[in-house]
Design a protein around this motif. Structure first.
Motif, PDB file in Angstrom:
ATOM      1  N   GLU A  34       0.910  -1.792  -0.255  1.00 38.42           N
ATOM      2  CA  GLU A  34       0.035  -0.017   0.017  1.00 38.42           C
ATOM      3  C   GLU A  34       0.255   1.139   0.305  1.00 38.42           C
ATOM      4  OE1 GLU A  34      -3.541   2.291   2.713  1.00 38.42           O
ATOM      5  OE2 GLU A  34      -2.408  -0.326   2.889  1.00 38.42           O
ATOM      6  N   SER A  35       1.182   2.119  -0.834  1.00 37.44           N
ATOM      7  CA  SER A  35       1.167   3.128  -1.204  1.00 37.44           C
ATOM      8  C   SER A  35       0.745   4.364  -0.070  1.00 37.44           C
ATOM      9  CB  SER A  35       1.778   3.975  -2.524  1.00 37.44           C
ATOM     10  OG  SER A  35       1.837   2.523  -3.161  1.00 37.44           O
ATOM     11  N   VAL A  36       1.473   4.678   0.739  1.00 39.17           N
ATOM     12  CA  VAL A  36       0.790   5.650   1.404  1.00 39.17           C
ATOM     13  C   VAL A  36       1.775   7.461   1.806  1.00 39.17           C
ATOM     14  CG1 VAL A  36       0.624   6.707   4.144  1.00 39.17           C
ATOM     15  CG2 VAL A  36       0.599   3.815   3.357  1.00 39.17           C
ATOM     16  N   PRO A  37       0.334   8.350   1.117  1.00 40.78           N
ATOM     17  CA  PRO A  37       1.140   9.725   0.572  1.00 40.78           C
ATOM     18  C   PRO A  37       2.102  10.115   1.695  1.00 40.78           C
ATOM     19  CG  PRO A  37      -0.227   9.286  -0.422  1.00 40.78           C
ATOM     20  CD  PRO A  37      -0.627   8.071   0.456  1.00 40.78           C
ATOM     21  N   ALA A  38       2.847  11.324   1.722  1.00 40.12           N
ATOM     22  CA  ALA A  38       3.091  11.603   3.397  1.00 40.12           C
ATOM     23  C   ALA A  38       2.153  12.655   3.188  1.00 40.12           C
ATOM     24  CB  ALA A  38       4.630  12.641   2.692  1.00 40.12           C
ATOM     25  N   GLY A  39       2.148  12.892   4.747  1.00 39.91           N
ATOM     26  CA  GLY A  39       0.755  13.617   5.259  1.00 39.91           C
ATOM     27  C   GLY A  39       0.004  13.003   5.613  1.00 39.91           C
ATOM     28  N   GLY A  86       6.334   9.999   2.388  1.00 38.90           N
ATOM     29  CA  GLY A  86       5.858   8.813   1.926  1.00 38.90           C
ATOM     30  C   GLY A  86       6.387   7.209   2.392  1.00 38.90           C
ATOM     31  N   ARG A  87       5.445   6.799   2.216  1.00 41.45           N
ATOM     32  CA  ARG A  87       5.810   5.315   1.667  1.00 41.45           C
ATOM     33  C   ARG A  87       4.813   3.839   1.718  1.00 41.45           C
ATOM     34  NH1 ARG A  87       8.871   4.732   7.063  1.00 41.45           N
ATOM     35  NH2 ARG A  87       8.671   6.021   8.436  1.00 41.45           N
ATOM     36  N   ASN A  88       5.791   3.029   1.327  1.00 41.50           N
ATOM     37  CA  ASN A  88       5.406   1.321   0.950  1.00 41.50           C
ATOM     38  C   ASN A  88       5.050   0.682   2.271  1.00 41.50           C
ATOM     39  OD1 ASN A  88       4.859   2.832  -1.996  1.00 41.50           O
ATOM     40  ND2 ASN A  88       7.703   2.699  -1.886  1.00 41.50           N
ATOM     41  N   PRO A  99      -7.879   0.458  -0.863  1.00 44.60           N
ATOM     42  CA  PRO A  99      -7.433  -1.213  -2.123  1.00 44.60           C
ATOM     43  C   PRO A  99      -6.800   0.223  -3.745  1.00 44.60           C
ATOM     44  CG  PRO A  99      -9.566  -1.270  -0.902  1.00 44.60           C
ATOM     45  CD  PRO A  99      -9.488  -0.419  -0.393  1.00 44.60           C
ATOM     46  N   GLU A 100      -7.352   1.574  -3.541  1.00 48.24           N
ATOM     47  CA  GLU A 100      -7.316   2.198  -4.141  1.00 48.24           C
ATOM     48  C   GLU A 100      -6.051   2.579  -4.716  1.00 48.24           C
ATOM     49  OE1 GLU A 100      -8.375   5.169  -1.812  1.00 48.24           O
ATOM     50  OE2 GLU A 100      -8.936   3.299  -2.715  1.00 48.24           O
ATOM     51  N   ARG A 101      -5.058   2.570  -3.294  1.00 44.42           N
ATOM     52  CA  ARG A 101      -3.379   2.393  -2.903  1.00 44.42           C
ATOM     53  C   ARG A 101      -2.889   1.129  -3.246  1.00 44.42           C
ATOM     54  NH1 ARG A 101      -3.114   5.869   3.161  1.00 44.42           N
ATOM     55  NH2 ARG A 101      -4.561   7.329   2.277  1.00 44.42           N
ATOM     56  N   LEU A 102      -3.257   0.365  -3.676  1.00 50.47           N
ATOM     57  CA  LEU A 102      -2.650  -1.041  -3.336  1.00 50.47           C
ATOM     58  C   LEU A 102      -2.138  -1.189  -4.602  1.00 50.47           C
ATOM     59  CD1 LEU A 102      -5.145  -3.299  -2.031  1.00 50.47           C
ATOM     60  CD2 LEU A 102      -3.298  -2.040  -0.818  1.00 50.47           C
ATOM     61  N   ALA A 105      13.233  -7.759 -10.723  1.00 50.57           N
ATOM     62  CA  ALA A 105      12.691  -7.857  -9.916  1.00 50.57           C
ATOM     63  C   ALA A 105      11.954  -6.991 -10.618  1.00 50.57           C
ATOM     64  CB  ALA A 105      12.853  -6.659  -8.945  1.00 50.57           C
ATOM     65  N   ALA A 106      10.146  -6.602  -9.851  1.00 53.79           N
ATOM     66  CA  ALA A 106       9.502  -5.872 -11.268  1.00 53.79           C
ATOM     67  C   ALA A 106       8.350  -5.424 -10.004  1.00 53.79           C
ATOM     68  CB  ALA A 106       8.211  -7.328 -11.771  1.00 53.79           C
ATOM     69  N   GLN A 107       7.751  -4.213  -9.947  1.00 53.08           N
ATOM     70  CA  GLN A 107       6.581  -3.522  -9.071  1.00 53.08           C
ATOM     71  C   GLN A 107       5.357  -3.049 -10.535  1.00 53.08           C
ATOM     72  OE1 GLN A 107       7.594  -0.144  -7.374  1.00 53.08           O
ATOM     73  NE2 GLN A 107       9.335   0.149  -8.717  1.00 53.08           N
ATOM     74  N   SER A 108       3.983  -3.254  -9.589  1.00 50.97           N
ATOM     75  CA  SER A 108       2.955  -3.141 -10.773  1.00 50.97           C
ATOM     76  C   SER A 108       2.891  -1.233 -11.047  1.00 50.97           C
ATOM     77  CB  SER A 108       1.732  -3.710 -10.044  1.00 50.97           C
ATOM     78  OG  SER A 108       1.574  -3.187  -9.719  1.00 50.97           O
ATOM     79  N   ALA A 109       1.659  -1.369 -11.763  1.00 52.75           N
ATOM     80  CA  ALA A 109       1.623   0.244 -11.830  1.00 52.75           C
ATOM     81  C   ALA A 109       0.037  -0.114 -13.175  1.00 52.75           C
ATOM     82  CB  ALA A 109       2.588   1.281 -12.662  1.00 52.75           C
ATOM     83  N   CYS A 110      -1.080   0.951 -12.442  1.00 49.21           N
ATOM     84  CA  CYS A 110      -2.391   0.920 -13.513  1.00 49.21           C
ATOM     85  C   CYS A 110      -2.484   1.983 -14.063  1.00 49.21           C
ATOM     86  CB  CYS A 110      -3.330   1.035 -12.161  1.00 49.21           C
ATOM     87  SG  CYS A 110      -3.475  -0.535 -11.042  1.00 49.21           S
TER      88      CYS A 110
END
Length: 235
Positions: free
Chosen positions: A158-163, A170-172, A210-213, A229-234
């Motif tokens: 889950e991508s957690v925005p700063a603030g 920002g966190r993952n 869910p929208e941050r996953l 390695a890989a990471q998804s993007a919408c």
């Protein structure tokens, strides 16, 4: 029934998406491969570790994927970060031969695999608190015979925005993990080239948005080296 539906969804996202399917799934297609994996392990007891802006970061490693694991603390359910703590963090630390930190621990691994080795991760749309997820790995053709004992990690992040959520950066945050090993018996028999695949449904933990996953995955060889390695993007 919902697990069956999610499993079918994860099988679908393994395939190269058509324009219609692309609207219902997110994948690593067209996303640059990370050059390193930068993992931060944070004790659930250490609220200051989560709120502090001066945190370890891969400033000297452009292209690294950063992961935040919340490790169960000594205070158990009373720990400040216990809601996001996961036993997967303990399993990951054990795999690395490390003990749970009192505050924060960091581990970094470079992606050392030969190209054009290819890793693909993907996920579908949320369904009844589950996501259909998938990971597929194709080694470089020049590797010759199929390598044996390849370990894979597939993380729901889950991508957690700063603030938000009390963090100033920002966190993952790692929310769920699938870990296993592929050997020669797991290769696809009808493939012209060595290939492994895994598709599972993953539960979306309470409190996750869910929208941050997204998905982050990597593959290690028998010596523990990260080869892809890989990471998804919408999109």
């Amino acid at each position: 029934m919902k697990n069956i539906a999610c499993t079918l969804a994860s099988v679908l996202v393994l395939a190269q998406p058509s324009s219609a399917l692309a609207q219902a799934s997110c994948s690593s297609d067209g996303t640059p491969q990370p050059v390193a994996i930068f993992e931060r392990f944070i004790s659930a007891d250490c609220e200051a570790c989560w709120t502090d802006a001066a945190i370890p970061s891969p400033s000297a490693t452009a292209g690294a994927v950063v992961l935040d694991w919340i490790v169960p603390g000594q205070a158990g359910d009373e720990a400040p970060l216990s809601a996001a703590a996961t036993n997967d963090a303990l399993a990951r630390l054990q795999a690395l031969g490390r003990t749970p930190p009192a505050a924060t621990d960091v581990y970094t691994a470079a992606v050392e695999g030969a190209r054009p080795a290819r890793l693909r991760v993907a996920h579908g749309l949320p369904l009844n608190d589950y996501l259909g997820t998938a990971i597929a790995f194709t080694p470089a053709r020049r590797d010759g015979a199929a390598p044996d004992g390849m370990a894979f990690y597939l993380l729901l992040v889950e991508s957690v925005p700063a603030g938000t959520e009390g963090t100033r950066v920002g966190r993952n945050m790692v929310r769920n993990m699938l870990h296993g090993t592929w050997d020669k018996r797991n290769t696809l028999s009808n493939s012209k080239q060595t290939k492994w695949m895994e598709s599972r449904s993953m539960r979306i933990p309470d409190g996750a948005q869910p929208e941050r996953l997204r998905m982050v995955g990597w593959v290690q060889d028998a010596q523990g080296r990260v080869v892809a390695a890989a990471q998804s993007a919408c999109r």
